[in-house]
Design an enzyme around this catalytic site. Structure first.
Site, PDB file in Angstrom:
ATOM      1  N   ARG A 137      -1.266  -2.047  14.194  1.00 33.84           N
ATOM      2  CA  ARG A 137      -2.712  -2.162  14.381  1.00 33.84           C
ATOM      3  C   ARG A 137      -3.021  -3.590  14.829  1.00 33.84           C
ATOM      4  O   ARG A 137      -3.166  -4.497  14.010  1.00 33.84           O
ATOM      5  CB  ARG A 137      -3.466  -1.809  13.094  1.00 33.84           C
ATOM      6  CG  ARG A 137      -3.306  -0.355  12.694  1.00 33.84           C
ATOM      7  CD  ARG A 137      -4.181   0.038  11.518  1.00 33.84           C
ATOM      8  NE  ARG A 137      -3.913   1.420  11.133  1.00 33.84           N
ATOM      9  CZ  ARG A 137      -3.041   1.794  10.199  1.00 33.84           C
ATOM     10  NH1 ARG A 137      -2.344   0.856   9.558  1.00 33.84           N
ATOM     11  NH2 ARG A 137      -2.848   3.066   9.911  1.00 33.84           N
ATOM     12  N   HIS A 148      -2.137 -10.887  15.000  1.00 36.28           N
ATOM     13  CA  HIS A 148      -0.809 -10.291  14.956  1.00 36.28           C
ATOM     14  C   HIS A 148      -0.088 -10.519  16.267  1.00 36.28           C
ATOM     15  O   HIS A 148      -0.644 -11.039  17.227  1.00 36.28           O
ATOM     16  CB  HIS A 148      -0.900  -8.774  14.715  1.00 36.28           C
ATOM     17  CG  HIS A 148      -1.639  -8.398  13.477  1.00 36.28           C
ATOM     18  ND1 HIS A 148      -2.661  -7.474  13.467  1.00 36.28           N
ATOM     19  CD2 HIS A 148      -1.519  -8.850  12.199  1.00 36.28           C
ATOM     20  CE1 HIS A 148      -3.133  -7.358  12.244  1.00 36.28           C
ATOM     21  NE2 HIS A 148      -2.466  -8.179  11.463  1.00 36.28           N
ATOM     22  N   TYR A 173       3.907  -4.713  13.358  1.00 36.81           N
ATOM     23  CA  TYR A 173       2.685  -4.064  12.870  1.00 36.81           C
ATOM     24  C   TYR A 173       1.927  -3.401  14.019  1.00 36.81           C
ATOM     25  O   TYR A 173       1.752  -3.987  15.085  1.00 36.81           O
ATOM     26  CB  TYR A 173       1.805  -5.097  12.172  1.00 36.81           C
ATOM     27  CG  TYR A 173       0.646  -4.491  11.430  1.00 36.81           C
ATOM     28  CD1 TYR A 173       0.847  -3.510  10.476  1.00 36.81           C
ATOM     29  CD2 TYR A 173      -0.661  -4.895  11.682  1.00 36.81           C
ATOM     30  CE1 TYR A 173      -0.211  -2.944   9.779  1.00 36.81           C
ATOM     31  CE2 TYR A 173      -1.733  -4.351  10.992  1.00 36.81           C
ATOM     32  CZ  TYR A 173      -1.494  -3.368  10.046  1.00 36.81           C
ATOM     33  OH  TYR A 173      -2.549  -2.809   9.368  1.00 36.81           O
ATOM     34  N   GLU A 193      -8.571  -4.942   6.565  1.00 36.13           N
ATOM     35  CA  GLU A 193      -8.456  -3.831   5.628  1.00 36.13           C
ATOM     36  C   GLU A 193      -7.408  -4.151   4.564  1.00 36.13           C
ATOM     37  O   GLU A 193      -7.616  -3.932   3.368  1.00 36.13           O
ATOM     38  CB  GLU A 193      -8.087  -2.554   6.383  1.00 36.13           C
ATOM     39  CG  GLU A 193      -8.367  -1.275   5.626  1.00 36.13           C
ATOM     40  CD  GLU A 193      -9.847  -0.967   5.513  1.00 36.13           C
ATOM     41  OE1 GLU A 193     -10.211  -0.234   4.574  1.00 36.13           O
ATOM     42  OE2 GLU A 193     -10.647  -1.462   6.325  1.00 36.13           O
ATOM     43  N   ASP A 210      -1.077  -5.054   4.240  1.00 40.13           N
ATOM     44  CA  ASP A 210      -1.057  -5.348   5.676  1.00 40.13           C
ATOM     45  C   ASP A 210      -1.932  -6.547   6.011  1.00 40.13           C
ATOM     46  O   ASP A 210      -2.979  -6.779   5.393  1.00 40.13           O
ATOM     47  CB  ASP A 210      -1.546  -4.137   6.482  1.00 40.13           C
ATOM     48  CG  ASP A 210      -0.563  -2.978   6.422  1.00 40.13           C
ATOM     49  OD1 ASP A 210       0.622  -3.219   6.127  1.00 40.13           O
ATOM     50  OD2 ASP A 210      -0.982  -1.836   6.679  1.00 40.13           O
ATOM     51  N   ASP A 256      -4.387  -7.531   7.949  1.00 39.33           N
ATOM     52  CA  ASP A 256      -5.617  -7.381   8.702  1.00 39.33           C
ATOM     53  C   ASP A 256      -6.749  -7.338   7.676  1.00 39.33           C
ATOM     54  O   ASP A 256      -6.503  -7.477   6.476  1.00 39.33           O
ATOM     55  CB  ASP A 256      -5.600  -6.135   9.602  1.00 39.33           C
ATOM     56  CG  ASP A 256      -5.331  -4.848   8.833  1.00 39.33           C
ATOM     57  OD1 ASP A 256      -5.397  -4.853   7.579  1.00 39.33           O
ATOM     58  OD2 ASP A 256      -5.048  -3.826   9.475  1.00 39.33           O
ATOM     59  N   GLU A 299       0.816  -1.220   0.000  1.00 41.77           N
ATOM     60  CA  GLU A 299       0.000   0.000   0.000  1.00 41.77           C
ATOM     61  C   GLU A 299       0.844   1.262   0.000  1.00 41.77           C
ATOM     62  O   GLU A 299       0.505   2.254  -0.640  1.00 41.77           O
ATOM     63  CB  GLU A 299      -0.923   0.070   1.230  1.00 41.77           C
ATOM     64  CG  GLU A 299      -1.711  -1.177   1.506  1.00 41.77           C
ATOM     65  CD  GLU A 299      -1.082  -1.975   2.617  1.00 41.77           C
ATOM     66  OE1 GLU A 299       0.115  -2.300   2.493  1.00 41.77           O
ATOM     67  OE2 GLU A 299      -1.776  -2.277   3.600  1.00 41.77           O
TER      68      GLU A 299
END
Length: 688
Positions: free
Chosen positions: A299, A344, A297, A86, A82, A84, A8
């Site tokens: 989040r 995570h 990471y 999203e 990433d 997750d 991203e």
């Protein structure tokens, strides 16, 4: 062989490229490349089935074309967004935008951006997780349904630009409810008897004439002064002495919410700033070993740690601080967060040798402060507990008992790296039965305080405890409420605006579920179940949509008949009551809230503002006039000589001097009880 890796972020792309050979090319999508259209509902609903109409926005067309061309020229295309929901969804939309089957593209994941992690990920690709994508897609569609159907009602009924949303409206209600508590709060008076023994031992009365004295026991000044008079002439001895060993457990490593809370309280960072800095540390910065990510990471709601990372931390603790600071076994933690689901690690440093001392040569000031916080917390979580000795001494006489408490640090344990802000309060060596000398005894007046307003950090803690939102939504939710002018941040406290009260009251009357924290939390649980493949995403949408649309239609009828008045922040010039902005058959107008007792009103575009009223109290700073002024937050009092003199008060200053410091006192009313409070030292007096 040519390979393309799609991420991203450009920074992330640059860092990963450093670890790989010429056969690899890394490109950044710069976030989502497809989304629901901005100008229309964007969801096609046929026979209970919801079909999102995703579009590539104009601003993303160029990068999509570039990715498509590079993908066509590559033998393998890796999705490396990433790990997750999203990130999974971004990867899915990238594949769709460039004409690839999402499930056919190899998906690589990593918790940290280091060479070892990237190589390991490339060697162990997986497929995109369709269930996680469906969970994210459901969240997106739910938010679009609520926003697109409900926000226009608020905008038409109250004012343009207002919006509503599942998470933001629940969060706003929490802030508004706290403000309601504060406004409804009635302060209660109580007194304490505070003594000083043997020159330096502070103690508080805990018993008088056989009655136990708690915080609220003495509620009147006459009673306090009676006790004071009776105890001043007594003879005292040292009574029971209690000594106990206590420990403070090592703290767990950081997850998103606790990092945001701690960075706020210890560093003064907003959640938005914390996440921006953490993103930079995760994606890659210069280090003594080249450019790489220096934290995992950011989040996450997990407290798990990689065994290799724990082993390296233990080696570092042993060699740097000694075996006394190393527990016999590694510490492992599990989250108590409601609805925790992100797969995570906790947030930790990726390279234990990149100590804060080394990092100081490479990171900027704020990056270093946040990195140091993360680094020391990680080491602390693997160190021994801190040990304290607490001591309690009772001073006794015929009529009363006073209690003194002290504490000293016996072994610092994890405080060795994490720091200890609590100062020792040491008591002198005393012996039971010895004579004790009363140096002073004072009866002190106090008032109970209303509950504190939420800070950004404490609101996030509340949202987490209720299961509202997830790590990726905490900071954006708070930022959105501020941007929409629903809340103001004043002295780190979240203060709801008048508009927030009007919006929440309207939603409570007509759309109770939208602001109900239990409903919002249960929806988050359903999203988790979709990700776990135990619930159908189309069914969740259908379950929500039917009743919600029925509510919207009913709400349109009800809202049309409801009179909504918006506070203007100004007072009526005739009676002093708040002025309200209302809608009438001939348009909008301003009217007094005391109607029908007060008939004051004016056209919205009427005469210019009157000159500010002058008080009969001189400015305590320069002697000038004090004027009553108005702002969008309400009335306030300031010096006429501004900006040369910056005196300001939220409450009306009086001519009464403070008995403690001599400064002006302001008149306040806390739900029916009038009192005076010093503008400077905050000393309170209840008028006779």
């Amino acid at each position: 062989m040519k390979h393309l890796i799609i991420v991203e972020s450009p920074t992330k792309a640059k860092t990963i490229k450093n670890f790989l050979g010429k056969e690899y090319e890394v490109i950044a999508s710069k976030g989502h490349v497809r989304d629901l259209p901005k100008s229309s509902f964007g969801i096609k609903i046929e026979e209970g089935t919801f079909k999102p109409e995703y579009r590539v926005a104009k601003e993303n067309a160029k990068i999509v074309s570039e990715i498509k061309a590079k993908a066509k020229a590559s033998d393998t295309v890796f999705i490396a967004t990433d790990e997750d929901r999203e990130g999974e969804a971004i990867g899915y939309h990238i594949a769709m935008a460039i004409g690839k089957e999402p499930e056919e593209l190899p998906r690589i994941v990593f918790h940290e951006i280091t060479k070892t992690a990237i190589i390991h990920a490339l060697e162990n690709p997986r497929k995109l997780d369709i269930q996680s994508i469906n969970a994210q897609q459901t969240r997106r569609l739910l938010d679009r349904i609520v926003g697109y159907k409900l926000s226009p009602l608020l905008a038409s009924k109250i004012q343009k630009g207002l919006s509503a949303g599942r998470v933001q409206s629940s969060a706003l209600k929490i802030v508004v409810d706290r403000e309601r508590e504060i406004r409804a709060f009635k302060p209660e008076e109580y007194w304490s008897l505070d003594a000083l023994f043997n020159g330096n031992v502070e103690a508080q009365l805990v018993e008088f004439e056989g009655q136990k004295i708690d915080k609220m026991t003495i509620s009147q000044g006459d009673r306090a002064r009676y006790i004071e008079t009776n105890l001043k002439e007594e003879t005292y001895t040292v009574g029971t002495i209690e000594t106990k060993a206590r420990k403070t457990s090592s703290p767990p490593p950081f997850m998103t919410s606790t990092l945001q809370q701690t960075a706020s309280s210890m560093l003064g960072f907003s959640p938005k700033k914390t996440m921006m800095l953490a993103q930079s540390l995760y994606e890659g910065v210069k280090t003594h070993q080249g450019t790489q990510g220096v934290i995992t990471y950011m989040r996450t709601d997990s407290l798990s740690l990689a065994k290799e990372a724990v082993d390296k931390a233990r080696e570092h603790i042993k060699s740097t601080y000694g075996t006394a600071y190393l527990p016999a076994k590694p510490a492992f933690y599990s989250t108590k967060s409601k609805g925790a689901q992100e797969a995570h690690e906790a947030i930790r440093p990726t390279v234990i040798d990149f100590t804060p001392e080394v990092a100081a040569k490479f990171l900027d000031k704020d990056e270093l402060r946040l990195y140091t916080l993360i680094y020391t917390r990680f080491l602390a979580c693997q160190m021994t507990d801190a040990q304290f000795e607490s001591q309690t001494v009772f001073f006794t006489c015929n009529k009363g008992v006073f209690k003194a408490s002290g504490r000293k640090l016996v072994f610092d344990g994890f405080y060795k790296v994490y720091g200890n802000s609590d100062k020792d309060k040491l008591l002198p060596t005393l012996t039971t039965g010895d004579r004790a000398f009363l140096d002073s005894l004072v009866a002190n007046q106090h008032f109970t305080e209303p509950p504190a307003r939420y800070s950004e950090a404490s609101l996030i803690k509340k949202l987490e405890s209720l299961g509202i939102g997830r790590p990726s939504t905490y900071a954006p939710t708070v930022s959105l409420l501020t941007a929409r002018d629903y809340i103001n941040v004043e002295k780190k406290q979240l203060v709801p605006t008048d508009t927030a009260f009007v919006v929440i009251e309207l939603l409570e009357k007509n759309f109770a579920e939208i602001v109900d924290s239990n409903f919002t939390s249960s929806m988050e649980e359903k999203l988790d179940e979709i990700a776990e493949n135990s619930r159908d995403w189309q069914h969740v949408l259908s379950e929500f949509y039917g009743p919600f649309i029925a509510q919207i239609e009913e709400g349109k009828k009800n809202i049309a008949s409801q009179k909504v008045a918006i506070p203007t922040g100004e007072d009526c010039p005739e009676c002093g009551a708040p002025l309200l902005q209302r809608k009438g058959r001939y348009g909008e107008f301003i009217a007094c809230s005391a109607f029908p007792k007060c008939k004051y009103s004016k056209n919205l575009a009427a005469s210019p503002k009157a000159a500010p009223a002058k008080l009969d109290v001189p400015c305590p700073e320069c002697g000038g006039d004090i004027l009553q002024r108005s702002s969008r937050r309400g009335k306030f009092y300031g010096c006429a000589n501004y900006p040369k003199c910056t005196f300001i008060s939220t409450y009306e200053p009086t001519a009464t001097p403070c008995p403690e410091c001599g400064y002006l006192m302001a008149a306040k009313t806390l739900r029916g009880k009038a009192l005076l409070e010093c503008i400077k030292c905050k000393h309170k007096v209840i008028p006779e």
